[in-house]
Design an enzyme around this catalytic site. Structure first.
Site, mmCIF file in Angstrom:
data_model
loop_
_atom_site.group_PDB
_atom_site.id
_atom_site.type_symbol
_atom_site.label_atom_id
_atom_site.label_comp_id
_atom_site.label_asym_id
_atom_site.label_seq_id
_atom_site.Cartn_x
_atom_site.Cartn_y
_atom_site.Cartn_z
ATOM 1 N N ASP A 20 0.787 -1.026 0.098
ATOM 2 C CA ASP A 20 -0.030 -0.156 0.083
ATOM 3 C C ASP A 20 1.220 1.194 0.144
ATOM 4 O OD1 ASP A 20 -1.772 2.156 0.846
ATOM 5 O OD2 ASP A 20 -1.996 1.425 2.165
ATOM 6 N N LYS A 83 3.295 10.589 -3.953
ATOM 7 C CA LYS A 83 1.866 10.655 -4.606
ATOM 8 C C LYS A 83 1.416 11.620 -5.425
ATOM 9 C CE LYS A 83 -1.266 6.682 -2.408
ATOM 10 N NZ LYS A 83 -2.093 5.978 -2.093
ATOM 11 N N GLU A 160 -7.341 0.950 -4.390
ATOM 12 C CA GLU A 160 -6.921 0.629 -2.720
ATOM 13 C C GLU A 160 -8.365 -0.127 -2.724
ATOM 14 O OE1 GLU A 160 -5.881 4.597 -1.416
ATOM 15 O OE2 GLU A 160 -3.560 3.984 -2.527
ATOM 16 N N ASP A 200 -13.023 5.974 3.059
ATOM 17 C CA ASP A 200 -10.925 6.312 3.266
ATOM 18 C C ASP A 200 -10.010 7.332 3.387
ATOM 19 O OD1 ASP A 200 -8.145 5.308 3.168
ATOM 20 O OD2 ASP A 200 -8.156 4.236 0.684
#
Ligand code: AMP
Length: 482
Positions: A20, A83, A160, A200
């Site tokens: 992850d 990211k 994800e 999330d």
């Protein structure tokens, strides 16, 4: 004898992990010999690693907690949240006068993870790496490139929320089967369609995804999010409030001092975490050599950050509309990302969805676990392909008595599928077109380089595996590392 020879000449067994690759923290996991996903601690013993890179003046590169601590003294030499910039040509800031492509920086985080995993498990060949569902093809390719630069074979790029749902679903299946039953068949038996919403909230990004889980297929119905919203924004709210209080009392703004600012960032995050567990916490900073404490209550914190929470609420409402569903049609709400530990998030989800969110898996580890499960399944598929290729290559009359039994139909695997054509709704973010995780598709051809036919023949009858039994399958994967 032929087998022994082949074993000694055969390539080293392969191992794959799930990663992850988070905006603020990354985590990695593997599936152990019992079929259980296990988080791999980093060299410092932590289950998550800050996705932070420190380019030391000496030319050395440091990744993780130490890099994060170095940001206080050397903010110009530290890269955080790379990211967010995946898909861009260069990272927004030059480091030591050099412009760096984001995948090259991300690769340094992946390299540290690989090295740390290798210290625990031995050589790591590849990984499944997760990305947000809204990542477009460019950002997926950048992530894949980062993995390859780090020396990893990228088995797949997985969404994800899909990884998280897979981890929850797999845990349920394992629980029911007690790890012994035919969990693959069970997956088929429990094929009543379910709708899951994955919320999330990580350190730097937020996304919410609606998925339909039907038998072995998992389809993204709609996804929405905000790439500029995460735990860091909650930290900044605290930091700014503390700075205002400090200025009112002492007449100076502590944020003007870069070192104090960095120190305040750390103190704000610590305070925020403490407020998830307690009603009151203290933010301590040192200014001009003097310690200063600022007390904050949970209620004050929640009021201070209510606009941020509201930004997630509007996306939740929008995503369920985009999926064409009512909350009464949603079966489960799953929480992912460290920021879902904040009680305000759980209260919000209960109020909006009318359901108690499932918080039973660690929000920091669940995505890595799902990626590890996906990696194990991908390995199995390769293994089956190699089996079939080995069978096909053999003259029909010479079927060896000890050949491993793998059923030809793999349709009953507890696999999930992301429909690449499913409508994806996002906040101005391009829908995902490629990189679909179609796990239930028939095994596809792989390079087939790891298992020699002679090796398969050498396996004694007591080692035979049934591909329809998950425990056996995982044992096969572990033993033969295909
Ligand atoms: P992730 O990127 O999913 O690892 O999430 C990291 C974010 O979760 C960071 O912003 C952390 O500050 C936040 N976080 C972790 N634990 C807690 C906690 N107990 N309470 C509030 N936020 C937390």
């Amino acid at each position: 004898m032929q087998g022994v020879l082949a074993m000694s000449e055969s390539p080293r067994a392969k191992r794959y992990i799930g990663i992850d690759l988070g905006t603020t923290f990354s985590a990695m996991a593997y599936v152990d010999a019992h079929g259980t996903p296990v988080t791999i601690p980093n060299a410092e013993g932590s289950l998550t690693t800050p996705s932070v890179v420190f380019f030391e003046p000496s030319g050395q590169v440091v990744v993780g907690a130490e890099a994060r601590a170095a940001a206080v003294e050397n903010p110009d030499l530290v890269v955080e949240c790379v990211k967010r910039e995946m898909g861009e040509r260069f990272y927004s800031r030059a480091i030591q006068g050099r412009k760096l492509p984001p995948p090259a920086i991300s690769a340094l985080v992946l390299k540290k993870l690989k090295q740390d995993a290798e210290a625990k498990l031995g050589p790591i060949d590849g990984a499944v790496i997760t990305v947000p569902a809204y990542f477009d093809e460019g950002r997926r390719q950048a992530t894949q490139a980062a993995g390859e630069i780090a020396g990893l074979e990228v088995l797949d790029i997985l969404n994800e929320p899909t990884a998280a749902s897979l981890a929850f679903a797999y845990r349920d299946i394992k629980r029911k089967s007690d790890g012994q039953d035919d969990v693959l068949r069970l997956a088929d038996e429990t094929s009543k369609a379910r709708i899951a919403v994955v919320y999330d909230l990580g350190g730097g990004t937020f996304d919410v995804t609606v998925l339909r889980i039907e038998g072995n297929n998992l389809t993204v119905l709609a996804t929405d999010g905000d790439v500029q919203l995460g735990g860091k924004d909650w930290d900044m709210k605290l930091l700014n409030a503390a700075a205002v209080a400090f200025k009112a009392k002492h007449g100076v703004d502590p944020r003007n001092d870069e070192h104090v600012f960095q120190q305040m960032l750390v103190a704000a995050e610590d305070c925020k975490r403490a407020l998830s567990a307690r009603d009151k916490a203290r933010m301590g900073i040192t200014f001009a050599g003097k310690p200063v404490n600022i007390d904050v209550t949970r209620q004050q914190f929640e009021e201070l950050t209510s606009d941020l929470l509201y930004r997630t609420e509007s996306r939740i409402v929008r995503v369920i509309e985009a999926a064409g569903l009512a909350w009464s049609e949603v079966d489960e709400v799953l929480t992912v990302g460290g920021s879902t530990r904040m009680p305000q998030v759980i209260k919000l989800l209960e109020r909006v969805t009318g359901k108690k969110p499932n918080t039973s898996l660690s929000p920091d580890e669940v995505v890595a676990h799902g990626a590890a499960i996906h990696a194990a399944i991908e390995q199995l598929k390769r293994y089956q392909t190699q089996q079939q290729a080995a069978k096909a290559a053999k003259p029909k009359s010479a079927a060896p008595p000890t050949e491993m039994k793998i059923k030809d139909d793999d349709a009953a695997l507890p696999m999930v599928e992301v429909d690449p054509n499913a409508e994806t709704v996002s906040d101005g973010i391009a829908p995902h077109e490629g990189g679909a995780s179609t796990l239930s598709a028939p095994a596809i051809s792989s390079d087939g380089s790891t298992i020699a036919e002679a090796e398969l023949e050498e396996i004694s009858p007591s080692e035979q595996y049934d591909a329809n039994d998950a425990t056996d399958v995982l044992r096969a994967i572990q033993t033969h590392n295909v």
